[in-house]
Design an enzyme around this catalytic site. Structure first.
Site, PDB file in Angstrom:
ATOM      1  N   ARG A  38     -60.630  -1.662  24.695  1.00  0.00           N
ATOM      2  CA  ARG A  38     -61.463  -1.218  25.502  1.00  0.00           C
ATOM      3  C   ARG A  38     -61.773   0.369  25.286  1.00  0.00           C
ATOM      4  O   ARG A  38     -61.033   1.235  24.930  1.00  0.00           O
ATOM      5  CB  ARG A  38     -60.803  -1.395  27.087  1.00  0.00           C
ATOM      6  CG  ARG A  38     -60.465  -2.359  27.581  1.00  0.00           C
ATOM      7  CD  ARG A  38     -60.074  -2.245  29.301  1.00  0.00           C
ATOM      8  NE  ARG A  38     -61.235  -1.762  29.747  1.00  0.00           N
ATOM      9  CZ  ARG A  38     -61.253  -1.789  30.984  1.00  0.00           C
ATOM     10  NH1 ARG A  38     -60.407  -2.576  31.748  1.00  0.00           N
ATOM     11  NH2 ARG A  38     -62.160  -1.317  31.799  1.00  0.00           N
ATOM     12  N   GLY A  43     -55.289   4.663  23.492  1.00  0.00           N
ATOM     13  CA  GLY A  43     -55.249   4.118  21.983  1.00  0.00           C
ATOM     14  C   GLY A  43     -56.595   4.121  21.279  1.00  0.00           C
ATOM     15  O   GLY A  43     -56.944   4.504  20.194  1.00  0.00           O
ATOM     16  N   CYS A  44     -57.464   3.497  22.074  1.00  0.00           N
ATOM     17  CA  CYS A  44     -58.835   3.421  21.635  1.00  0.00           C
ATOM     18  C   CYS A  44     -59.604   4.556  21.247  1.00  0.00           C
ATOM     19  O   CYS A  44     -60.354   4.609  20.205  1.00  0.00           O
ATOM     20  CB  CYS A  44     -59.734   2.207  22.544  1.00  0.00           C
ATOM     21  SG  CYS A  44     -59.090   0.729  23.006  1.00  0.00           S
ATOM     22  N   THR A  45     -59.429   5.593  22.221  1.00  0.00           N
ATOM     23  CA  THR A  45     -60.036   6.825  22.201  1.00  0.00           C
ATOM     24  C   THR A  45     -59.431   7.457  20.753  1.00  0.00           C
ATOM     25  O   THR A  45     -60.176   7.970  20.115  1.00  0.00           O
ATOM     26  CB  THR A  45     -59.681   7.918  23.448  1.00  0.00           C
ATOM     27  OG1 THR A  45     -60.299   6.892  24.464  1.00  0.00           O
ATOM     28  CG2 THR A  45     -60.371   9.032  23.196  1.00  0.00           C
ATOM     29  N   ALA A  48     -60.779   5.948  17.835  1.00  0.00           N
ATOM     30  CA  ALA A  48     -62.348   6.163  17.800  1.00  0.00           C
ATOM     31  C   ALA A  48     -62.632   7.690  17.210  1.00  0.00           C
ATOM     32  O   ALA A  48     -63.381   7.975  16.335  1.00  0.00           O
ATOM     33  CB  ALA A  48     -63.186   6.022  18.960  1.00  0.00           C
TER      34      ALA A  48
END
EC number: 1.11.1.24
Length: 151
Positions: A38, A43-45, A48
């Site tokens: 998401r 974690g995704c931030t 990225a």
């Protein structure tokens, strides 16, 4: 996971600007294709932002980075703008590509079982062949690990 040495399934998905993108348009370049759960989550931030930080080095090695989640085009646009992401984010709300790459799986968190995207990264060569796949990657380490795979 898809097997190493197999042809990466081609696809057409909208990017963060709503423009259709095909995997096949990147033939001749190596592709880091990463699937994440998401936009805007911790974690995704982190993943990225580290990909963004290392992006010039990926380009120097002739590779592009493509991120895919089931978030909307609008969500991807906000994510890109907030963190200054220099690579393409692709929206797959129907999960067609997510399922084609075998990353939609049962997950367990705090004893609860649900279906979701398992954080996975594929390295695809210039001919569109999967060189390696990495499942359950660590968000902070995955970008540097992938850069190392390009050496």
């Amino acid at each position: 996971m898809l097997a190493n040495g197999t042809k990466a399934p081609d696809f057409t998905l909208p990017d963060q600007n709503g423009q259709p993108r095909k995997l096949s348009e990147y033939l001749g370049q190596r592709v880091i294709l990463y699937f994440y759960p998401r936009d805007m989550t911790a974690g995704c931030t982190k993943q990225a932002c580290v990909f963004a930080e290392l992006y010039p080095q990926f380009r120097e090695k002739g590779a592009v980075v493509l991120g895919i989640s089931k978030d909307s085009v609008a969500s991807h646009k906000k994510f890109e703008e907030k963190y200054g992401l220099p690579f393409v984010l692709l929206s797959d709300p129907e999960k067609t590509v997510i399922q084609a790459y075998d990353v939609w799986k049962e997950k367990k968190m705090y004893g609860k079982v649900s279906m979701g995207v398992v954080r996975t990264t594929y390295l695809i060569d210039e001919q569109g062949i999967i060189v390696k796949g990495f499942e359950k990657v660590k968000p902070a380490e995955n970008p540097a690990d992938m850069l190392g795979e390009l050496a």
